[in-house]
Motif scaffolding. Structure first.
Motif, PDB file in Angstrom:
ATOM      1  N   GLU A  54       0.813  -1.217   0.000  1.00 29.81           N
ATOM      2  CA  GLU A  54       0.000   0.000   0.000  1.00 29.81           C
ATOM      3  C   GLU A  54       0.844   1.264   0.000  1.00 29.81           C
ATOM      4  OE1 GLU A  54      -3.624   2.040   2.604  1.00 29.81           O
ATOM      5  OE2 GLU A  54      -2.876   0.046   3.098  1.00 29.81           O
ATOM      6  N   GLU A  55       1.955   1.240   0.751  1.00 27.05           N
ATOM      7  CA  GLU A  55       2.774   2.445   0.857  1.00 27.05           C
ATOM      8  C   GLU A  55       3.448   2.797  -0.454  1.00 27.05           C
ATOM      9  OE1 GLU A  55       5.395  -0.979   2.459  1.00 27.05           O
ATOM     10  OE2 GLU A  55       3.271  -0.463   2.247  1.00 27.05           O
ATOM     11  N   HIS A  56       3.459   1.850  -1.401  1.00 29.40           N
ATOM     12  CA  HIS A  56       4.101   2.103  -2.683  1.00 29.40           C
ATOM     13  C   HIS A  56       3.097   2.252  -3.824  1.00 29.40           C
ATOM     14  CE1 HIS A  56       7.612   1.239  -0.406  1.00 29.40           C
ATOM     15  NE2 HIS A  56       7.398  -0.054  -0.341  1.00 29.40           N
ATOM     16  N   GLU A  57       1.817   2.214  -3.498  1.00 29.11           N
ATOM     17  CA  GLU A  57       0.799   2.378  -4.528  1.00 29.11           C
ATOM     18  C   GLU A  57       0.556   3.865  -4.787  1.00 29.11           C
ATOM     19  OE1 GLU A  57      -0.392   0.013  -6.330  1.00 29.11           O
ATOM     20  OE2 GLU A  57       0.652  -1.533  -5.188  1.00 29.11           O
ATOM     21  N   PRO A  58       0.430   4.280  -6.038  1.00 25.37           N
ATOM     22  CA  PRO A  58       0.213   5.707  -6.331  1.00 25.37           C
ATOM     23  C   PRO A  58      -1.194   6.151  -5.962  1.00 25.37           C
ATOM     24  CG  PRO A  58       0.085   4.398  -8.337  1.00 25.37           C
ATOM     25  CD  PRO A  58       0.517   3.451  -7.252  1.00 25.37           C
ATOM     26  N   LEU A  59      -1.311   7.416  -5.686  1.00 30.77           N
ATOM     27  CA  LEU A  59      -2.628   8.009  -5.464  1.00 30.77           C
ATOM     28  C   LEU A  59      -3.347   8.151  -6.799  1.00 30.77           C
ATOM     29  CD1 LEU A  59      -1.501  10.808  -2.967  1.00 30.77           C
ATOM     30  CD2 LEU A  59      -2.620   8.625  -2.397  1.00 30.77           C
ATOM     31  N   PRO A  60      -4.669   8.310  -6.779  1.00 30.52           N
ATOM     32  CA  PRO A  60      -5.401   8.477  -8.051  1.00 30.52           C
ATOM     33  C   PRO A  60      -4.813   9.617  -8.879  1.00 30.52           C
ATOM     34  CG  PRO A  60      -6.935   8.135  -6.247  1.00 30.52           C
ATOM     35  CD  PRO A  60      -5.581   8.276  -5.611  1.00 30.52           C
ATOM     36  N   GLY A  61      -4.501   9.317 -10.126  1.00 29.15           N
ATOM     37  CA  GLY A  61      -3.933  10.306 -11.028  1.00 29.15           C
ATOM     38  C   GLY A  61      -2.440  10.508 -10.900  1.00 29.15           C
ATOM     39  N   GLU A  62      -1.839   9.892  -9.899  1.00 28.98           N
ATOM     40  CA  GLU A  62      -0.404  10.053  -9.681  1.00 28.98           C
ATOM     41  C   GLU A  62       0.370   9.019 -10.512  1.00 28.98           C
ATOM     42  OE1 GLU A  62       2.686  10.273  -5.880  1.00 28.98           O
ATOM     43  OE2 GLU A  62       0.868   9.053  -5.753  1.00 28.98           O
ATOM     44  N   ARG A  63       1.483   9.431 -11.050  1.00 28.23           N
ATOM     45  CA  ARG A  63       2.320   8.513 -11.835  1.00 28.23           C
ATOM     46  C   ARG A  63       3.751   8.600 -11.323  1.00 28.23           C
ATOM     47  NH1 ARG A  63       1.519   5.501 -16.267  1.00 28.23           N
ATOM     48  NH2 ARG A  63       3.230   5.101 -17.745  1.00 28.23           N
ATOM     49  N   ARG A  64       4.054   7.746 -10.374  1.00 31.38           N
ATOM     50  CA  ARG A  64       5.373   7.754  -9.766  1.00 31.38           C
ATOM     51  C   ARG A  64       6.392   7.041 -10.664  1.00 31.38           C
ATOM     52  NH1 ARG A  64       4.048   5.539  -3.663  1.00 31.38           N
ATOM     53  NH2 ARG A  64       2.406   7.029  -3.110  1.00 31.38           N
ATOM     54  N   PRO A  65       7.663   7.448 -10.568  1.00 29.94           N
ATOM     55  CA  PRO A  65       8.713   6.689 -11.246  1.00 29.94           C
ATOM     56  C   PRO A  65       8.811   5.289 -10.654  1.00 29.94           C
ATOM     57  CG  PRO A  65       9.505   8.855 -10.547  1.00 29.94           C
ATOM     58  CD  PRO A  65       8.179   8.650  -9.892  1.00 29.94           C
ATOM     59  N   VAL A  66       9.312   4.364 -11.444  1.00 32.87           N
ATOM     60  CA  VAL A  66       9.556   3.003 -10.967  1.00 32.87           C
ATOM     61  C   VAL A  66      11.066   2.822 -10.857  1.00 32.87           C
ATOM     62  CG1 VAL A  66       9.225   0.538 -11.377  1.00 32.87           C
ATOM     63  CG2 VAL A  66       7.466   2.177 -12.103  1.00 32.87           C
ATOM     64  N   PRO A  67      11.612   2.888  -9.643  1.00 26.41           N
ATOM     65  CA  PRO A  67      13.066   2.750  -9.488  1.00 26.41           C
ATOM     66  C   PRO A  67      13.507   1.316  -9.720  1.00 26.41           C
ATOM     67  CG  PRO A  67      12.026   2.863  -7.341  1.00 26.41           C
ATOM     68  CD  PRO A  67      10.924   3.084  -8.356  1.00 26.41           C
ATOM     69  N   PHE A  68      14.773   1.156 -10.078  1.00 25.93           N
ATOM     70  CA  PHE A  68      15.296  -0.186 -10.326  1.00 25.93           C
ATOM     71  C   PHE A  68      15.453  -0.967  -9.024  1.00 25.93           C
ATOM     72  CE2 PHE A  68      18.897  -3.152 -10.796  1.00 25.93           C
ATOM     73  CZ  PHE A  68      18.368  -3.971 -11.783  1.00 25.93           C
ATOM     74  N   LEU A  69      16.098  -0.371  -8.037  1.00 25.06           N
ATOM     75  CA  LEU A  69      16.282  -1.030  -6.746  1.00 25.06           C
ATOM     76  C   LEU A  69      16.419   0.039  -5.673  1.00 25.06           C
ATOM     77  CD1 LEU A  69      16.667  -3.595  -5.107  1.00 25.06           C
ATOM     78  CD2 LEU A  69      19.078  -3.580  -5.693  1.00 25.06           C
ATOM     79  N   PRO A  70      15.287   0.504  -5.140  1.00 23.47           N
ATOM     80  CA  PRO A  70      15.324   1.609  -4.175  1.00 23.47           C
ATOM     81  C   PRO A  70      15.931   1.195  -2.842  1.00 23.47           C
ATOM     82  CG  PRO A  70      13.092   0.731  -4.390  1.00 23.47           C
ATOM     83  CD  PRO A  70      13.917   0.047  -5.428  1.00 23.47           C
ATOM     84  N   LYS A  71      16.953   1.909  -2.407  1.00 22.96           N
ATOM     85  CA  LYS A  71      17.637   1.566  -1.159  1.00 22.96           C
ATOM     86  C   LYS A  71      16.712   1.687   0.060  1.00 22.96           C
ATOM     87  CE  LYS A  71      22.211   2.965  -2.789  1.00 22.96           C
ATOM     88  NZ  LYS A  71      23.365   3.880  -2.584  1.00 22.96           N
ATOM     89  N   SER A  72      15.787   2.616  -0.001  1.00 23.12           N
ATOM     90  CA  SER A  72      14.895   2.822   1.139  1.00 23.12           C
ATOM     91  C   SER A  72      13.914   1.667   1.325  1.00 23.12           C
ATOM     92  CB  SER A  72      14.116   4.125   0.973  1.00 23.12           C
ATOM     93  OG  SER A  72      13.298   4.075  -0.195  1.00 23.12           O
ATOM     94  N   ARG A  73      13.857   0.757   0.355  1.00 23.88           N
ATOM     95  CA  ARG A  73      12.904  -0.353   0.427  1.00 23.88           C
ATOM     96  C   ARG A  73      13.582  -1.716   0.490  1.00 23.88           C
ATOM     97  NH1 ARG A  73       9.110   1.377  -4.544  1.00 23.88           N
ATOM     98  NH2 ARG A  73       8.328  -0.753  -4.296  1.00 23.88           N
ATOM     99  N   LEU A  74      14.857  -1.729   0.864  1.00 24.45           N
ATOM    100  CA  LEU A  74      15.545  -3.010   0.980  1.00 24.45           C
ATOM    101  C   LEU A  74      14.911  -3.881   2.052  1.00 24.45           C
ATOM    102  CD1 LEU A  74      19.258  -1.865   0.613  1.00 24.45           C
ATOM    103  CD2 LEU A  74      17.845  -3.015  -1.088  1.00 24.45           C
ATOM    104  N   LEU A  75      14.460  -3.260   3.124  1.00 23.03           N
ATOM    105  CA  LEU A  75      13.715  -3.947   4.175  1.00 23.03           C
ATOM    106  C   LEU A  75      12.401  -3.214   4.402  1.00 23.03           C
ATOM    107  CD1 LEU A  75      16.522  -4.577   6.849  1.00 23.03           C
ATOM    108  CD2 LEU A  75      15.614  -6.230   5.203  1.00 23.03           C
ATOM    109  N   THR A  76      11.339  -3.957   4.676  1.00 25.14           N
ATOM    110  CA  THR A  76      10.061  -3.331   4.994  1.00 25.14           C
ATOM    111  C   THR A  76      10.158  -2.640   6.346  1.00 25.14           C
ATOM    112  OG1 THR A  76       9.181  -5.257   6.163  1.00 25.14           O
ATOM    113  CG2 THR A  76       8.867  -5.186   3.762  1.00 25.14           C
ATOM    114  N   PRO A  77       9.226  -1.738   6.673  1.00 25.66           N
ATOM    115  CA  PRO A  77       9.239  -1.138   8.011  1.00 25.66           C
ATOM    116  C   PRO A  77       9.207  -2.180   9.123  1.00 25.66           C
ATOM    117  CG  PRO A  77       7.798   0.117   6.566  1.00 25.66           C
ATOM    118  CD  PRO A  77       8.235  -1.091   5.784  1.00 25.66           C
ATOM    119  N   ALA A  78       8.434  -3.247   8.936  1.00 25.72           N
ATOM    120  CA  ALA A  78       8.383  -4.305   9.956  1.00 25.72           C
ATOM    121  C   ALA A  78       9.736  -4.996  10.085  1.00 25.72           C
ATOM    122  CB  ALA A  78       7.304  -5.314   9.597  1.00 25.72           C
TER     123      ALA A  78
END
Length: 461
Positions: free
Chosen positions: A75-99
């Motif tokens: 959910e935290e990575h899903e775009p808002l309606p009308g939003e078009r986010r870039p798709v990174p190759f390997l985002p460092k901030s997402r190597l581990l989930t918050p949990a």
């Protein structure tokens, strides 16, 4: 909107029964979920299966992307309606989930409070859990690179020996050979697998060759049975660079030793660099343990059984973090296998038209990277990558941009000036990687598929 087909070839992998969590078992599970029927599985009790085994015992519907609380929902990575986010190759901030970040912090804090910051009980616990998962003796090391050095030295590689390797790997492969004082010798790869060709490896053998070091590139198992036969015919040792292939069926079964990596970017990534050496040989395992820690007897303080050794054991806090994160290992590999299958079907039209070459969806793969190839060479590859980035907002990568024999150092010039590797070089001019990581969302993957269709199809006109 590109339609993602739901049909993949049935490769005859057995399904149901005791859940092993290796790549063959996960491959079968992907086919089950996509086919709409998940047979009964029972867990072997392995720690690495924890999260996935829990789902197989109860909420198997969560393994399907269509479930509202699916393991694919981010959910935290899903775009808002009308939003078009870039798709990174390997985002460092997402190597581990918050949990997972919370688990890692808690594990580290508990270990910090004990003062056991180098050796400690978590090391042996993690090694035992790895042994249970792989069915092999396991020694946890401070990195995959150190694991390769320890493994090569343990099988008898000495200064002046030659070790046969592929050229299309990370520098750690050649560096481990050089760190032993040995000489890396290059052989060509098989075009479909991208991994060391047994025939080319056999042709590279000389009187000084001591070992063969294949790499399971992108997570695909090399032809280990054939490489073992080649090695045996010449009296050579075999060490597998399995740093991208954790969980792949057959790792360590046709070699003297295999090496894993738990670098944060790997399928099972930790909060720092770490690795492991696996072997089915108990005596070799004892030598690995000694060489990994100053040559000392593993169970006797400061008493040497080897003339020298390295300071290459995993630290206790990292091992503690590893134990905290280990229950999610096979679930991560399941997600990657499912997403890889989705790429294969979503891009099938381009593959059939000869516009894009895809990897086969096989059960001998950890899907560390998803590599595609274009037929037109480097100029066409860069055109497609630019279109995907500029029009689709999708980041791609050429993961290893320089082949070993193309590195411009005096040493590389002396060692490899006569290397002729036609398959390796041809693959290198046409291949690139598209996003596939532990936290890739389905929305992001659909964007990648759409962007590739839009970028590649104009070449047909």
């Amino acid at each position: 909107m590109t339609t993602v087909a739901q049909d993949l070839p049935d490769t005859g992998v057995p399904r149901g029964g005791v859940f092993t969590g290796d790549s063959q078992g996960l491959h079968g599970l992907v086919l089950d979920v996509r086919g709409g029927t998940v047979p009964a599985y029972t867990s072997s009790g392995c720690v690495a299966h924890g999260e996935l085994a829990g789902l197989l015992a109860g909420r198997t519907d969560r393994l399907d992307p269509s479930a509202p609380d699916s393991v694919f929902h981010r959910e935290e990575h899903e775009p808002l309606p009308g939003e078009r986010r870039p798709v990174p190759f390997l985002p460092k901030s997402r190597l581990l989930t918050p949990a997972e970040q919370r688990v890692a912090a808690e594990c580290f804090a508990r270990t910090l409070a004990t003062g056991e910051l180098t050796s400690g009980p978590a090391v042996a616990t993690f090694e035992a859990a790895l042994a249970d998962f792989t069915g092999l003796h396991a020694t946890a090391t401070s990195s995959g690179t150190d694991g390769l050095i320890v493994a090569l030295r343990s099988v008898g590689v000495e200064p002046g020996d030659e070790v046969i390797i592929p050229a299309n790997s990370f520098a750690a492969t050649e560096n481990a050979v050089l760190a032993c004082g040995a000489v890396p010798v290059l052989a060509d790869v098989e075009p479909e697998r991208h991994t060391l060709d047994p025939v080319s490896a056999g042709a590279a053998v000389t009187s000084r060759t001591r070992a063969v070091l294949p790499v399971h590139l992108y997570g695909r198992l090399a032809d280990m049975a054939a490489l073992r036969r080649t090695a045996d015919a010449h009296g050579l040792r075999v060490v597998e660079d399995a740093c991208q292939a954790i969980g792949v069926t057959g790792v360590g079964r046709h070699s003297d030793a295999a090496v894993l990596s738990f670098n944060p970017y790997k399928n099972f990534g930790l909060t720092g660099k770490a690795g492991a050496v696996l072997t089915g040989d108990g005596e070799l395992a004892e030598r690995v343990r000694a060489i990994a820690y100053h040559g000392f007897h593993p169970d006797t303080k400061n008493v040497k059984t080897e003339p020298w050794g390295l300071n290459s054991k995993i630290d206790n806090p990292i091992a503690s973090v590893a134990m905290g994160l280990l229950p999610g290992l096979t679930l991560k590999n399941y997600r990657r296998a499912f997403l890889a299958g989705r790429y294969v079907t979503g891009l099938a039209e381009l593959h059939a038209a000869g516009l894009l070459t895809l990897p086969s969806f096989t059960p001998d793969h950890a899907w560390h990277l998803f590599t595609v190839r274009v037929p037109g060479g480097p100029a066409e590859r860069e055109r497609i990558r630019a279109r995907v980035r500029e029009d689709g907002g999708v980041e791609t990568d050429i993961y290893y941009p320089v082949l070993t024999h193309r590195q411009r150092t005096p040493l590389h010039g002396r060692l490899f000036s006569r290397s002729r590797l036609p398959h390796t070089e041809q693959l290198h001019t046409t291949a690139f990687q598209i996003p596939l990581h532990n936290q890739l969302s389905l929305t992001e993957q659909n964007r990648v598929i759409e962007a590739l269709h839009a970028a590649v199809r104009p070449t047909a006109r």
